[in-house]
Design an enzyme around this catalytic site. Structure first.
Site, PDB file in Angstrom:
ATOM      1  N   ASP A  53       6.772  37.527 -33.258  1.00  0.00           N
ATOM      2  CA  ASP A  53       6.475  38.905 -33.632  1.00  0.00           C
ATOM      3  C   ASP A  53       5.007  38.920 -34.057  1.00  0.00           C
ATOM      4  O   ASP A  53       4.442  37.867 -34.337  1.00  0.00           O
ATOM      5  CB  ASP A  53       7.395  39.269 -34.803  1.00  0.00           C
ATOM      6  CG  ASP A  53       7.108  40.647 -35.334  1.00  0.00           C
ATOM      7  OD1 ASP A  53       6.808  41.534 -34.523  1.00  0.00           O
ATOM      8  OD2 ASP A  53       7.170  40.841 -36.562  1.00  0.00           O
ATOM      9  N   THR A  75       3.261  41.749 -36.315  1.00  0.00           N
ATOM     10  CA  THR A  75       3.014  42.268 -37.657  1.00  0.00           C
ATOM     11  C   THR A  75       3.807  41.494 -38.694  1.00  0.00           C
ATOM     12  O   THR A  75       5.025  41.410 -38.605  1.00  0.00           O
ATOM     13  CB  THR A  75       3.424  43.758 -37.710  1.00  0.00           C
ATOM     14  OG1 THR A  75       2.961  44.371 -36.513  1.00  0.00           O
ATOM     15  CG2 THR A  75       2.826  44.424 -38.907  1.00  0.00           C
ATOM     16  N   GLU A  79      -7.398  53.716 -41.299  1.00  0.00           N
ATOM     17  CA  GLU A  79      -7.912  54.915 -41.960  1.00  0.00           C
ATOM     18  C   GLU A  79      -8.073  54.660 -43.449  1.00  0.00           C
ATOM     19  O   GLU A  79      -9.093  54.991 -44.043  1.00  0.00           O
ATOM     20  CB  GLU A  79      -6.891  56.060 -41.780  1.00  0.00           C
ATOM     21  CG  GLU A  79      -6.863  56.655 -40.428  1.00  0.00           C
ATOM     22  CD  GLU A  79      -7.873  57.793 -40.281  1.00  0.00           C
ATOM     23  OE1 GLU A  79      -7.451  58.933 -40.066  1.00  0.00           O
ATOM     24  OE2 GLU A  79      -9.079  57.540 -40.387  1.00  0.00           O
ATOM     25  N   THR A 105       5.693  42.487 -29.593  1.00  0.00           N
ATOM     26  CA  THR A 105       5.451  43.357 -30.745  1.00  0.00           C
ATOM     27  C   THR A 105       5.815  44.802 -30.438  1.00  0.00           C
ATOM     28  O   THR A 105       5.768  45.228 -29.285  1.00  0.00           O
ATOM     29  CB  THR A 105       3.972  43.264 -31.183  1.00  0.00           C
ATOM     30  OG1 THR A 105       3.726  44.200 -32.211  1.00  0.00           O
ATOM     31  CG2 THR A 105       3.025  43.535 -30.029  1.00  0.00           C
ATOM     32  N   LYS A 135      13.148  42.587 -26.934  1.00  0.00           N
ATOM     33  CA  LYS A 135      12.672  41.272 -27.384  1.00  0.00           C
ATOM     34  C   LYS A 135      13.720  40.214 -27.044  1.00  0.00           C
ATOM     35  O   LYS A 135      13.413  39.149 -26.523  1.00  0.00           O
ATOM     36  CB  LYS A 135      12.431  41.269 -28.903  1.00  0.00           C
ATOM     37  CG  LYS A 135      11.195  42.039 -29.337  1.00  0.00           C
ATOM     38  CD  LYS A 135      10.979  41.881 -30.839  1.00  0.00           C
ATOM     39  CE  LYS A 135       9.735  42.595 -31.305  1.00  0.00           C
ATOM     40  NZ  LYS A 135       9.413  42.368 -32.709  1.00  0.00           N
ATOM     41  N   ASN A 181      13.583  44.183 -37.086  1.00  0.00           N
ATOM     42  CA  ASN A 181      13.376  44.372 -35.642  1.00  0.00           C
ATOM     43  C   ASN A 181      13.335  43.049 -34.876  1.00  0.00           C
ATOM     44  O   ASN A 181      13.334  43.024 -33.661  1.00  0.00           O
ATOM     45  CB  ASN A 181      12.094  45.166 -35.380  1.00  0.00           C
ATOM     46  CG  ASN A 181      10.884  44.546 -36.037  1.00  0.00           C
ATOM     47  OD1 ASN A 181      10.967  44.023 -37.142  1.00  0.00           O
ATOM     48  ND2 ASN A 181       9.751  44.568 -35.385  1.00  0.00           N
TER      49      ASN A 181
END
Length: 1176
Positions: A394, A396, A492, A669, A816, A839
């Site tokens: 993965d 993240t 941001e 991902t 996945k 996930n």
């Protein structure tokens, strides 16, 4: 999809009446409850299910068969209960291990099902548990709580019933996503009474695993409203920035999308386990054939004996030779059954367990910061850690820390944040008054920039920082005297925080104003328009009127789009481009900032056209895009920023090492392509000299006749290699390191979830392709029965596995798992999946080895994993050290266990040739019973626990050593065959040397008897086995030495105890060898015979070792050491030069951005009315 899923609000009885078939004629409720159950067993099913699983191991079936034979007194050699006890121990040990794992799952299920939530019951909300939720219920959720089921958002406390959620557990992204309720439910459902009377009916698709899509309608008061995924809150999301929201449950429990993606728990078996199962069958068949041959021989021998010695006919009157042969067959079967010893399996479990403890105790894999040690949650897979070929990771939270930090910037031709070493101190006497707003420590240290910002003498720097504070879609909230920013993407937030720390603080926003504090002075800007971000524009702009009345446009975006919209290209711009290249080279996420002044006349014309375009019914987006394009021209470049998506420590080095160990790393991902590529470069998975194949290259449009789909070409080439035409060239190319010119270029494949869907679900892509390639493929298919679908799959896997790196982005949890399944199916490779969130659970369950990272995203991944680590970098030690050692130990253990068993017990077969083929045991019963338990198991056990060929440090220095496990070099059918021959030759030498010596009855004592003969053979075999193990032990410890000594001492001790006269007097039937060893082994003649056997057995293996050393049959370690001397190790450092190819991959401008936030702000949907007070 069929729209047959009907949900009525507040009507439980309606849903109760529906049933669906699930097996034979059994039915169950159509609408699932919300309780989930991931455990395998319950009180009633544990025993039968677990035993059923355990008897899938051939060895257990075999042992039961032998025990059943022992229950017949005519053929029994040992009481049946002596064998039942060790088998029961073995089954109990494994059963307990499964039980402990399952209790953990039960506990986790209970915790999840017992989470509190508010359900509408009657006319008011009551606190109940998650498991009490039913389809059609209305649920009230509070800030920071998890969504308990898939729900339709009805309304929320936010303006326009917006609702902000974080989907980290679903796709790994931590940026906020917004969901919005239908206008009708937002306006009508304003109180608990109106909720209680709400009777809308939702019709939608049946439960499915598609995370990003939902289609349905809501019927209420005669009107029909359409629903899509923007109205749905998925189970597992976390509610953020929203005080309260109300939802109608659509899918509950196992029908929810995340649970549909979870996959089942599969029982994992290692490669060696499967091989052992096959070996047990082979050995058993050989044993039956041997018993049959010996039994037939015994029948013939009995007939011959009866004819020759008719005067003994009284002894034979009840049995015929055939009967005798029949009983002897079973007698031999039982006698030889210990060739597959039960003790081996018990020792096996013990070795696995201790090797798991070694992983748990390894301080190098202990993460002190969070006090997390490594944990081997499964104890039966350690050896497979030494055979991994593919790692699926993965992104993240596994490769990255999920934290963005503002690292560097280039303003007006000056680069700031050049590196560490600067103290993050504020210039003395500057009296910075904005610092109290900051609650996050800035990771950006450059005192010169702080001083320049404070002096306020550079207009470009002032505009640069103003842009950071004004041009964004961040929401701000006050908590006490702290300002808390909530951003649509972590990039941001990093930019706004950077501006704040440099004195430009974003304070508040309303529908048409933004208030910021510039170096302590509060200024309010009027927002005239927000030109929203989308993935085509790759930029966002804000048009503002400052307090002096000047209109300015501030734009930020990807360098590719900003640089081509500049008014002029001067030296500053050229320098900024070089700086961008430098930032990209360091794999930072870059962004260009530009602005321009807009005249009143120009603005009024543009504003009129903008208003007209905003109300168009057709082509609104295109018209707005044209207008935005017009406005964003002739910009002046202010500078560039560089943000780091922080990798976990040691990720690039780990990936480099794993690559050297011939392990391929694939990144799967849920994130966007640009972000994934950026991380690919950052962690050295992708390099600048690679050719990147994206979807368009892989499946070129069928309209152009020349562009064959590359994926099919790859398949054709690989197929051709196998079929034999011209494969010599190809295979020699692949196997030998070749000069750069002839070697094909390094490649990487980057694909998305949509593309994988096409591959995984149909072979349609193939059918569209015409031309020679398709025809030849059709011919292939005629010869081999493969449908197009699996052809495409195989072609994709062939292409992907021929590449150095593979990145799949925007994939769902189910996809996945399917990718892992594909590689297992087509490559027969051992796979490892590593992830940290819910996930990743399905992928972790599907792979041969699942590793969970104990990270920020909850503990679901860890609970389903086989191994839990705190950091991705610990994977190198887990595989290259512990995995390789475990594989080496288990293989050596198996080799020597089989060797010592054959060496000691095959003498029974040779004895049969000299005992009239009767199943008369050669050895004393006690020797047979204790041989595998006490006499020979300890040295083999110490080898299985502690053996090392090289140290941990060397294992990491030479990752190439890992290849041995991938190629099954240490234990395979060939090795087993050699072990068998070696064992047989040892037993032959021990038996026949003793027999030859005993044919002469000469000795200082009378020792020509059967007992002394048995003791001599036993001692010779035992010592030969011990010497062989001593010769092959590479890593000597005190324990190894003690184990060998203990074996000899125990042999002496038990021989003395079981052969004492006293024991014989007490139970002559049990202790049948009184004083045999003492009688035999005190005779120098017999001692010389034992010594001769020992020499004859040891010389061949010494000769083989010597031959290998002399002829230079190098071991892999020697080859590697040679290689290390010849070539320096590849460096993992960043290169200083700027490659030409880096421009095309600069900037993945906040690609975790989402479209739509600017619209929410300008419409005022996302702003509370109370916020306006800040602007005044």
């Amino acid at each position: 999809p069929a729209f047959t899923w009907e949900v009525r609000a507040n009507d439980r009885n309606y849903h109760m009446q529906f049933k669906k078939k699930f097996a034979f004629c059994l039915t169950k409720k159509k609408y699932a409850g919300n309780a989930i159950k991931t455990a395998k067993y319950n009180i009633f099913t544990f025993l039968p299910l677990n035993l059923y699983e355990q008897f899938h191991r051939m060895a257990n079936v075999y042992f039961v068969f032998v025990i059943l034979l022992q229950t017949f007194p005519e053929i029994s050699t040992l009481p049946w209960y002596t064998l039942l006890f060790p088998l029961s121990c073995l089954l109990t040990i494994r059963g307990l291990r499964d039980l402990i794992d399952d209790v953990g799952r039960h506990q986790s299920d209970r915790n999840i099902n017992s989470r509190p939530c508010e359900i509408l019951s009657g006319k008011s909300f009551r606190w109940q548990k998650w498991r009490d939720i039913c389809v059609g219920d209305i649920v009230r959720l509070h800030k920071e709580s998890f969504v308990p089921a898939d729900m339709l958002l009805l309304c929320s406390s936010e303006p326009s019933s917006l609702c902000y959620v974080e989907t980290a557990d679903i796709d790994g992204e931590t940026n906020l996503k917004f969901r919005q309720a239908l206008l009708v439910t937002h306006q009508e459902l304003v109180s608990e009474e109106s909720m209680a009377t709400f009777d809308g009916e939702v019709t939608c698709e049946e439960p499915n695993s598609r995370m990003h899509s939902f289609t349905g309608t809501l019927e209420w008061r005669g009107e029909t409203y359409s629903l899509d995924s923007e109205r749905i809150l998925l189970r597992g999301c976390k509610l953020r920035n929203t005080d309260v929201c109300y939802g109608l449950v659509i899918y509950a429990g196992f029908d929810s999308k995340i649970m549909r993606n979870c996959g089942k728990i599969k029982r994992k078996k290692t490669k060696l386990d499967r091989m052992m199962d096959r070996l047990v069958i082979i050995i058993f068949l050989v044993l039956l054939v041997m018993s049959l041959c010996l039994a037939i021989a015994s029948g013939f021998w009995a007939r011959m004996f009866q004819e020759k010695h008719s005067y003994l006919s009284a002894l034979y009157k009840n049995t015929t030779p055939a009967q005798q042969a029949f009983f002897n067959f079973w007698g031999f079967t039982i006698l030889l059954s210990i060739i597959i010893p039960m003790s081996m399996y018990i020792t096996f479990e013990f070795i696995y367990l201790v090797n798991s403890f070694f992983i748990n105790w390894d301080l190098e894999m202990y993460y002190a910061v969070k006090d997390i040690p490594a944990k081997a949650r499964s104890t039966s897979l350690n050896d497979q850690l030494g055979q991994i070929e593919y790692i699926f990771s993965d992104k993240t939270g596994t490769l990255t820390q999920n934290m963005m930090s503002f690292k560097k910037c280039c303003i007006n031709g000056t680069i700031y944040g050049t590196g560490p070493g600067h103290e993050n101190k504020q210039p003395s006497g500057s009296g910075l008054t904005w610092s109290h707003h900051g609650e996050k420590k800035l990771d950006f240290c450059d005192a010169t920039l702080l001083e320049a910002a404070w002096r306020d003498s550079d207009p470009v720097l002032r505009e640069f920082l103003r842009l950071l504070a004004l041009c964004h879609t961040v929401m701000v909230e006050e908590k006490g005297d702290q300002l808390v920013y909530q951003a649509a993407s972590p990039d941001e937030e990093a930019l706004v925080l950077a501006a704040r720390n440099l004195g430009y603080v974003f304070l508040a926003r309303t529908q048409d104003t933004i208030t910021i504090s510039e170096l302590g002075k509060k200024r309010t800007y009027e927002v005239l328009a927000m030109l929203d971000f989308n993935s085509d524009r790759k930029r966002m702009s804000v048009l503002v009127r400052d307090p002096q009345g000047t209109i300015r446009l501030y734009t930020k975006g990807a360098d590719t789009v900003i640089l081509e919209r500049l008014q002029r290209r001067g030296p500053n711009e050229t320098f900024t481009e070089m700086a961008l290249d430098r930032f990209a080279e360091e794999t930072l996420r870059t962004l260009c900032l530009a602005s321009k002044e807009v005249s009143e006349v120009e603005y009024s014309k543009w504003s009129r056209r903008h208003r007209e375009a905003s109300v168009l019914l057709q082509d609104r987006t295109q018209e707005l895009d044209k207008l935005y394009e017009e406005m964003e021209q002739n910009l002046q470049l202010l500078g560039a920023t560089a943000i780091e998506d922080k990798l976990q420590d040691g990720v690039p080095e780990t990936i480099q090492l794993l690559k050297l160990g011939n392990i391929k790393v694939w990144v799967l991902t849920g994130d966007k392509q640009e972000t994934a590529m950026n991380i690919g470069y950052a962690c050295k998975l992708l390099t600048d000299d690679m050719e990147i194949l994206e979807e368009k290259e892989i499946s070129s449009a069928p309209t152009t006749p020349s562009s064959h789909s590359e994926i099919l070409e790859a398949y054709w080439v690989s197929n051709n290699n196998l079929s034999g035409s011209g494969e010599v060239l190809c295979s020699s190319r692949l196997s030998q390191p070749c000069p750069e010119a002839s070697c094909h270029k390094k490649r990487a494949v980057i694909v998305s979830g949509d593309f994988l869907d096409k591959i995984l679900h149909m072979g349609e892509v193939l059918k569209e392709k015409k031309g020679w390639l398709w025809r030849r493929l059709a011919c292939c298919r005629a010869t081999g029965p493969q449908e197009p679908g699996s052809l495409v799959e195989k072609a994709f896997v062939d292409l992907a596995t021929s590449c150095q790196a593979v990145i799949c982005c925007r994939v769902t949890p189910k996809q996945k798992a399917l990718i892992v399944q594909l590689v297992k199916k087509h490559k027969k490779a051992i796979t490892l999946a590593i992830g940290d969130g819910a996930n990743d659970v399905n992928m972790i369950k599907t792979a041969d080895i699942g590793v969970g990272i104990s990270g920020l995203e909850g503990m679901q991944a860890v609970q389903c994993s086989d191994y839990a680590l705190a950091q991705f970098s610990y994977l190198q030690r887990l595989l290259l050290v512990h995995g390789r050692w475990a594989y080496l130990r288990i293989c050596k253990f198996l080799r020597y266990f089989f060797y010592k068993t054959f060496a000691g017990l095959m003498a029974q077969v040779w004895f049969a040739f000299h005992s009239g083929f009767t199943a008369q045991p050669l050895y004393e019963g006690w020797f047979l019973a204790l041989y595998n338990i006490f006499y020979t198991s300890y040295p083999v056990l110490s080898m299985g626990l502690l053996e090392q060929d090289v140290s941990a440090k060397k294992s990491l220095e030479f990752p190439e050593l890992y290849v041995i496990g991938q190629q099954d070099e240490l234990f395979n059918y060939r090795v087993f065959g050699i072990t068998l021959l070696h064992g047989v030759s040892t037993s032959l030498a021990s038996f026949y040397i003793a027999l030859w010596a005993f044919e002469d009855g000469i000795g200082s004592k009378v020792v020509g008897d059967y007992e002394s003969f048995a003791v001599t053979v036993a001692t010779s075999a035992l010592l030969s086995v011990l010497v062989e193990i001593i010769l092959d032990t590479k890593f000597w410890t005190v324990l190894s030495f003690l184990m060998v000594t203990a074996s000899l001492l125990l042999f002496c001790l038990f021989s003395f105890l079981t052969q004492s006269i006293d024991a014989f007097r007490i139970a002559p039937a049990v202790f049948r060898f009184p004083e045999a060893s003492r009688n035999a082994l005190t005779d120098p003649y017999i001692l010389l015979v034992v010594l001769l056997s020992l020499v004859v057995n040891t010389v061949p293996s010494l000769t083989v070792r010597l031959y290998r050393t002399i002829t230079g049959k190098n071991t892999i370690q020697q080859n590697i050491r040679l290689k290390a001397r010849q070539e320096p190790e590849p460096s993992v450092e960043l290169r200083a030069h700027v490659p030409h190819g880096s421009f095309h991959r600069r900037s993945s401008y906040a690609f975790s951005h989402q479209e739509g936030y600017a619209g929410l702000i300008t419409r005022g949907d996302s702003l509370r009315t109370g916020d306006t007070r800040r602007a005044t």
